[in-house]
Design an enzyme around this catalytic site. Sequence first.
Site, short mmCIF file in Angstrom:
data_model
loop_
_atom_site.label_atom_id
_atom_site.label_comp_id
_atom_site.label_asym_id
_atom_site.label_seq_id
_atom_site.Cartn_x
_atom_site.Cartn_y
_atom_site.Cartn_z
N ASP A 1 0.81 -1.22 0.00
CA ASP A 1 0.00 0.00 0.00
C ASP A 1 0.84 1.27 0.00
O ASP A 1 0.44 2.30 0.54
CB ASP A 1 -0.96 0.01 1.21
CG ASP A 1 -1.92 -1.15 1.17
OD1 ASP A 1 -2.31 -1.55 0.06
OD2 ASP A 1 -2.28 -1.65 2.24
N LYS B 1 1.89 2.28 -5.05
CA LYS B 1 2.51 1.79 -6.29
C LYS B 1 1.61 2.08 -7.49
O LYS B 1 2.08 2.43 -8.57
CB LYS B 1 2.74 0.26 -6.19
CG LYS B 1 3.63 -0.15 -5.04
CD LYS B 1 3.70 -1.65 -4.89
CE LYS B 1 2.40 -2.29 -4.41
NZ LYS B 1 2.03 -2.00 -3.02
N ALA C 1 -4.23 -7.74 -3.63
CA ALA C 1 -3.71 -6.39 -3.88
C ALA C 1 -4.87 -5.42 -4.11
O ALA C 1 -5.92 -5.80 -4.61
CB ALA C 1 -2.82 -6.41 -5.11
N GLY C 2 -4.66 -4.18 -3.71
CA GLY C 2 -5.63 -3.13 -4.00
C GLY C 2 -4.85 -1.87 -4.36
O GLY C 2 -4.14 -1.31 -3.54
N HIS C 3 -4.93 -1.48 -5.63
CA HIS C 3 -4.16 -0.32 -6.11
C HIS C 3 -5.15 0.76 -6.54
O HIS C 3 -5.93 0.56 -7.46
CB HIS C 3 -3.26 -0.72 -7.28
CG HIS C 3 -2.27 -1.79 -6.94
ND1 HIS C 3 -1.47 -2.40 -7.87
CD2 HIS C 3 -1.96 -2.38 -5.77
CE1 HIS C 3 -0.71 -3.31 -7.28
NE2 HIS C 3 -1.00 -3.31 -6.00
N GLN D 1 1.90 -5.92 -3.31
CA GLN D 1 2.39 -6.08 -1.94
C GLN D 1 3.69 -5.27 -1.74
O GLN D 1 3.88 -4.29 -2.45
CB GLN D 1 2.58 -7.57 -1.58
CG GLN D 1 1.27 -8.34 -1.44
CD GLN D 1 0.68 -8.84 -2.75
OE1 GLN D 1 1.34 -9.45 -3.55
NE2 GLN D 1 -0.60 -8.59 -2.96
N THR E 1 3.01 -12.49 2.61
CA THR E 1 2.16 -13.11 1.61
C THR E 1 2.91 -14.32 1.05
O THR E 1 4.01 -14.64 1.52
CB THR E 1 1.73 -12.08 0.54
OG1 THR E 1 0.69 -12.65 -0.25
CG2 THR E 1 2.89 -11.65 -0.35
N GLY F 1 -11.06 -3.40 3.76
CA GLY F 1 -11.61 -2.30 4.55
C GLY F 1 -11.04 -2.23 5.97
O GLY F 1 -11.46 -1.40 6.77
N ARG F 2 -10.06 -3.11 6.29
CA ARG F 2 -9.51 -3.10 7.65
C ARG F 2 -8.71 -1.82 7.89
O ARG F 2 -8.01 -1.35 6.99
CB ARG F 2 -8.57 -4.30 7.86
CG ARG F 2 -9.26 -5.63 7.91
CD ARG F 2 -8.25 -6.76 8.04
NE ARG F 2 -7.47 -6.97 6.83
CZ ARG F 2 -6.51 -7.88 6.71
NH1 ARG F 2 -6.18 -8.63 7.73
NH2 ARG F 2 -5.87 -8.03 5.56
N PRO F 3 -8.78 -1.26 9.13
CA PRO F 3 -7.93 -0.10 9.41
C PRO F 3 -6.47 -0.54 9.29
O PRO F 3 -6.10 -1.61 9.78
CB PRO F 3 -8.25 0.26 10.87
CG PRO F 3 -9.28 -0.68 11.34
CD PRO F 3 -9.58 -1.69 10.27
P1 GDP Z 1 -0.77 0.43 -3.58
O1 GDP Z 1 -1.39 -0.84 -3.13
O2 GDP Z 1 0.69 0.46 -3.31
O3 GDP Z 1 -1.07 0.78 -5.01
O4 GDP Z 1 -1.39 1.57 -2.68
P2 GDP Z 1 -2.94 1.76 -2.32
O5 GDP Z 1 -3.65 2.24 -3.53
O6 GDP Z 1 -3.46 0.56 -1.63
O7 GDP Z 1 -2.86 2.88 -1.21
C1 GDP Z 1 -2.38 4.16 -1.46
C2 GDP Z 1 -3.52 5.17 -1.19
O8 GDP Z 1 -2.98 6.47 -1.09
C3 GDP Z 1 -4.55 5.23 -2.30
O9 GDP Z 1 -5.81 5.48 -1.73
C4 GDP Z 1 -4.10 6.44 -3.15
O10 GDP Z 1 -5.17 7.08 -3.82
C5 GDP Z 1 -3.56 7.34 -2.05
N1 GDP Z 1 -2.47 8.22 -2.45
C6 GDP Z 1 -1.48 7.99 -3.36
N2 GDP Z 1 -0.58 9.00 -3.32
C7 GDP Z 1 -1.00 9.85 -2.38
C8 GDP Z 1 -0.47 11.07 -1.85
O11 GDP Z 1 0.57 11.54 -2.22
N3 GDP Z 1 -1.21 11.69 -0.87
C9 GDP Z 1 -2.37 11.18 -0.38
N4 GDP Z 1 -3.00 11.85 0.57
N5 GDP Z 1 -2.89 10.02 -0.85
C10 GDP Z 1 -2.20 9.37 -1.83
P1 IMO Z 2 -0.96 -4.08 -2.27
O1 IMO Z 2 -0.55 -4.60 -3.62
C1 IMO Z 2 -1.02 -4.56 2.07
C2 IMO Z 2 -1.03 -8.66 3.60
C3 IMO Z 2 -2.28 -9.11 4.33
C4 IMO Z 2 -1.68 -10.06 5.33
C5 IMO Z 2 -0.57 -10.73 4.52
C6 IMO Z 2 -0.94 -12.08 3.93
O2 IMO Z 2 -2.25 -3.35 -2.27
O3 IMO Z 2 0.17 -3.34 -1.64
P2 IMO Z 2 -2.49 -12.77 1.88
O4 IMO Z 2 -3.95 -12.57 1.66
O5 IMO Z 2 -1.63 -12.17 0.83
O6 IMO Z 2 -2.13 -14.20 2.15
O7 IMO Z 2 -2.20 -11.98 3.26
O8 IMO Z 2 -0.24 -9.83 3.47
N1 IMO Z 2 -1.25 -8.13 2.23
C7 IMO Z 2 -1.19 -6.83 1.93
N2 IMO Z 2 -1.02 -5.75 2.71
N3 IMO Z 2 -1.13 -4.42 0.73
C8 IMO Z 2 -1.27 -5.49 -0.07
O9 IMO Z 2 -1.25 -5.42 -1.42
C9 IMO Z 2 -1.34 -6.77 0.52
N4 IMO Z 2 -1.50 -8.03 0.05
C10 IMO Z 2 -1.42 -8.84 1.10
O10 IMO Z 2 -2.93 -8.02 4.96
O11 IMO Z 2 -1.07 -9.36 6.38
MG MG Z 3 -2.88 -1.47 -1.83
#
Ligand code: GDP
Ligand code: IMO
Ligand code: MG
Length: 427
Positions: A13, A16, A39-41, A227, A242, A305-307
């Site tokens: 997170d 990326k 993954a959630g991007h 990840q 993971t 949705g986990r904190p």
């Molecule tokens: P990823 O899994 O590495 O692609 O990251 P995520 O998308 O899960 O989490 C990054 C979060 O930060 C997303 O909700 C983005 O929209 C948000 N984000 C990315 N860059 C910035 C930034 O510079 N500032 C803020 N406030 N949010 C950002």
């Molecule tokens: P992105 O690509 C953050 C974490 C899970 C758990 C551990 C194992 O969005 O950065 P799994 O379901 O993979 O067997 O869970 O890895 N985890 C992530 N944490 N971002 C992710 O992906 C993750 N993918 C898995 O929360 O701790």
């Molecule tokens: Mg993510």
Amino acid sequence: MTATSVIGLQWGDEAKGKIVDLLTPEHDVVVRYLGGNNAGHTVKFDGETYKLSLLPAGILHNTVVSVIATGVVINPKAFLTELDGITSRRGAVPPERLMISDRAHVIFPYHMAEEAAFEKARGCDAIGTTMRGIGTCYRDKAGRTHAIRMGDFIRPETLKKRLHEVVPQKNIMIQALNPDAPVFDADTIFNEYTAYADRLRPHVVDTTAFLHRAVRENKKLLFEGAQGCLLDIDHGTFPYVTSSNSSGCGIHSGSGVSEREINRMIGVVKAYTTRVGGGAFPTELDNEIGQRIREVGREYGTVTGRPRRCGWFDAVAAGYGARLSGVDCLAVMLLDVLSGHEELQICEAYEIDGQRVTDFPSQIDELAKAKPIYRTIAGWKEDITGVRRLADLPVNARRYVDAIGEVIGYPVEIVSVGPDRDQTILE
Ligand code: GDP
Ligand code: IMO
Ligand code: MG
């Protein structure tokens, strides 16, 4: 030949997705090579928000080919739901723009049931997985006897045969661990999943051969990490990881493209640290500061949705991730989230059993004992979300970014000050 790789250096997170989206226009092919719908991007531009899980962020650009390579584990139902969501917003994606490896492994409903049973059995030591059947599918891949690959999945006779071999054995194992679990029926799964296979079939190809051709033709490849380094199965905070090589180490095995082809490796870090799920986290702020970072940064998991657990920037951990992956430079993300703090801390070493340590511990109990040794940096009050040049950042924000680069030992080339594409400082 130009190949770029985007790798998260922390526990995932790191944003990326935003970096991949930014760099996509300079590339011809975007490759996702590991993980699955764990993954959630999130990608934002023009007031629109896209949440991608299995699809590479390249899917948002109709100028590139998106490849889901060999190392990915694919839940066909989740894949089609995501693809339908993208299609309804951005138009149909033809097979020649979205390719899926015939070597990739397939996630079935019993993988989720098995994972739930394993996690329950660990009790308070649960890994805290995303419950998407990722680990159990990779377990079958490594074990081979229960594995079903995309190439099998799209051949109805093979799929039927394999499900009839695998499902009865899965039922025995799952029921032994959890008598309340559902009992699976091979024919029911077959009937539902052959319909998914019919839709996926046009996309399924030998992506390794495609990528090798792309390399020969000097196409520009962009590898989208999922990840982060500290979740890597071999090099991360085992067992709270993971089930794939989510550091830079996984690019070669997951895509079939040699890392010798990659000439730019971008290590992505948040300006602080987050982690979802269980496992030691030395700089965690289980207090008002952590709560504030969570609220301002909207640190809630995209998938579950986990904190997210929040803490100060851990340069021991991120530096390890950077060396592991062999990065050329850093992208420091979400800097804006730290505006308004009196002072900020960067962890530059750990104290473990009275010793100063800068090597990231290999054992989780050692990491659990680590007390962060901090460098304190004065904070800044200004809103920085409109800043577009490093020189225009408040002096303390600049110092903070410089300190991250200095402690980790790599240059910072990208700073992000907001989620939108244009809220980016490129140096
Ligand atoms: P990823 O899994 O590495 O692609 O990251 P995520 O998308 O899960 O989490 C990054 C979060 O930060 C997303 O909700 C983005 O929209 C948000 N984000 C990315 N860059 C910035 C930034 O510079 N500032 C803020 N406030 N949010 C950002
Ligand atoms: P992105 O690509 C953050 C974490 C899970 C758990 C551990 C194992 O969005 O950065 P799994 O379901 O993979 O067997 O869970 O890895 N985890 C992530 N944490 N971002 C992710 O992906 C993750 N993918 C898995 O929360 O701790
Ligand atoms: Mg993510």
